[in-house]
Design a protein around this motif. Sequence first.
Motif, PDB file in Angstrom:
ATOM      1  N   ILE A 152      15.762   0.915  -6.450  1.00  0.00           N
ATOM      2  CA  ILE A 152      14.641   1.666  -5.882  1.00  0.00           C
ATOM      3  C   ILE A 152      15.027   3.138  -5.859  1.00  0.00           C
ATOM      4  CG2 ILE A 152      13.723  -0.228  -4.492  1.00  0.00           C
ATOM      5  CD1 ILE A 152      15.087   1.038  -2.043  1.00  0.00           C
ATOM      6  N   ALA A 153      14.028   4.010  -5.953  1.00  0.00           N
ATOM      7  CA  ALA A 153      14.243   5.455  -5.885  1.00  0.00           C
ATOM      8  C   ALA A 153      13.646   5.977  -4.585  1.00  0.00           C
ATOM      9  CB  ALA A 153      13.590   6.152  -7.077  1.00  0.00           C
ATOM     10  N   VAL A 154      14.382   6.892  -3.954  1.00  0.00           N
ATOM     11  CA  VAL A 154      13.925   7.489  -2.700  1.00  0.00           C
ATOM     12  C   VAL A 154      13.891   9.002  -2.848  1.00  0.00           C
ATOM     13  CG1 VAL A 154      14.868   5.592  -1.325  1.00  0.00           C
ATOM     14  CG2 VAL A 154      16.260   7.643  -1.705  1.00  0.00           C
ATOM     15  N   GLU A 155      13.261   9.647  -1.883  1.00  0.00           N
ATOM     16  CA  GLU A 155      13.204  11.108  -1.883  1.00  0.00           C
ATOM     17  C   GLU A 155      14.574  11.678  -1.517  1.00  0.00           C
ATOM     18  OE1 GLU A 155      11.175  13.744   1.276  1.00  0.00           O
ATOM     19  OE2 GLU A 155       9.644  13.377  -0.253  1.00  0.00           O
ATOM     20  N   GLY A 156      15.146  12.509  -2.381  1.00  0.00           N
ATOM     21  CA  GLY A 156      16.448  13.117  -2.111  1.00  0.00           C
ATOM     22  C   GLY A 156      17.595  12.271  -2.644  1.00  0.00           C
ATOM     23  N   LEU A 190       9.991   6.002  -3.607  1.00  0.00           N
ATOM     24  CA  LEU A 190       9.145   6.583  -4.650  1.00  0.00           C
ATOM     25  C   LEU A 190       8.811   5.611  -5.774  1.00  0.00           C
ATOM     26  CD1 LEU A 190      10.913  10.066  -4.959  1.00  0.00           C
ATOM     27  CD2 LEU A 190       9.003   9.403  -3.474  1.00  0.00           C
ATOM     28  N   GLY A 191       9.610   4.560  -5.906  1.00  0.00           N
ATOM     29  CA  GLY A 191       9.368   3.605  -6.980  1.00  0.00           C
ATOM     30  C   GLY A 191      10.554   2.680  -7.135  1.00  0.00           C
ATOM     31  N   GLY A 192      10.491   1.812  -8.115  1.00  0.00           N
ATOM     32  CA  GLY A 192      11.570   0.864  -8.355  1.00  0.00           C
ATOM     33  C   GLY A 192      11.459   0.257  -9.736  1.00  0.00           C
ATOM     34  N   ASN A 193      12.430  -0.579 -10.045  1.00  0.00           N
ATOM     35  CA  ASN A 193      12.473  -1.242 -11.351  1.00  0.00           C
ATOM     36  C   ASN A 193      12.734  -2.721 -11.127  1.00  0.00           C
ATOM     37  OD1 ASN A 193      14.087  -2.336 -13.802  1.00  0.00           O
ATOM     38  ND2 ASN A 193      13.099  -0.484 -14.588  1.00  0.00           N
ATOM     39  N   SER A 239       0.820  -1.225   0.000  1.00  0.00           N
ATOM     40  CA  SER A 239       0.000   0.000   0.000  1.00  0.00           C
ATOM     41  C   SER A 239       0.847   1.266   0.000  1.00  0.00           C
ATOM     42  CB  SER A 239      -0.933   0.000   1.222  1.00  0.00           C
ATOM     43  OG  SER A 239      -1.812  -1.097   1.190  1.00  0.00           O
ATOM     44  N   GLY A 240       2.139   1.117  -0.226  1.00  0.00           N
ATOM     45  CA  GLY A 240       3.022   2.289  -0.283  1.00  0.00           C
ATOM     46  C   GLY A 240       3.726   2.587   1.015  1.00  0.00           C
TER      47      GLY A 240
END
Length: 388
Positions: free
Chosen positions: A277-281, A268-271, A241-242
């Motif tokens: 994975i992508a994070v804030e900052g 924030l997302g991933g591949n 659920s995020g």
Amino acid sequence: MPFAAALSEHPVAAHAVGEVAGHVLDTIGAGLDLALVFVTRQHSGALDDAARAVRDLLDARVIVGAVTESIVGRSWEVEETAGISVFAARLAGGVAPLSLSATLDGVVGLPEDLGVEPSAVALFADPSSVAAGSLLEAVATRWPGVPVFGGFASGGSAPGGSRLLVGDHIRRDGCVGVAFGAGVAIDVVLSQGCRPVGAPFVITAATGNRITGLGGRPPLERIDHLADTELSEDDIAAVNSGGLRVGFVVDEHEPDHRPGDFVIRPVLGGNRATGWIAVEGEVDVGQTVQLHVHSAASADDDLRRVLAGRDASAALLFPTRNRGRRLFGERHHDASVLDDEAAPAAVSGFFSAGTFAPVHGRSFVHGEAVSIALLSDANSDDARAGAG
């Protein structure tokens, strides 16, 4: 007790101000060092009138305030409806008002001499015009080790929409605040609403805000392993659920890392194909991180953990606006837990668009958290108990 607070949900601002001012007068009288005035958007146009009435009725030397989306009082939260919350104090060590501008180019307005030696600083800022990094760095440079609490005011719906008050002046940008002198003991606590899972890992590969290597393996591979071996069904539901977060260790010299040692950032997302994975900052190779799960249950547990065994005469409470009913599905959660655990008699604050609080002595802005300043008379039993 040198503190008082009151909250009114009356839809007529003049009536609401009369209610809160009357309660403060009945509790500690007039002749105050500080009054904080927080009003919801429904009373936005009455902020200066409310402050003037509080000044006249309570004879407060320093008045600071803000318009915000929602406000809090003792065991009570008023979310997105009309409300006024006032906090008042009589402080032997004094207080000093602050009115600042903070951009990426630097901070303007930070005084050389406040007239008090700050023990803590409360800041209420406009999110569209203030660079939090510049602001917190400037305060840390001027007053090393002094904790910052408060947050971004959530009352403006667009740039220029904020209303911040200091004395007789309304600001629509920048930052206002209060520096507290040594006459009050302030213990700033932070709950980021997460539970650490798995083991800490060092980031071994990264670019920009993408973590591509975590302990030599793709991050999604680490997450899959956790799901197979450690996460409960509730944890997996929260992640789906995020609710997946990454905690960045603040003090790399600590041999062991425990809850509260991290600054939490959302994923924030991933591949799936490559595992990043992508994070804030932005992130850096060599940073130590640990995965966390964020949910209503973890937020409740973490808040009770940071408040356990603490006591105070008063508190200033600043949840982020993604808590409250949005997270817990009901009103009053954070205020009620504060009342249950620490039982401060006077409570005020607001729902922020990002809350300020220290982690390991460094102040940060936190996007999903609640910061709480627990206040006691510096010479009282509460102060000695709260410091333990």
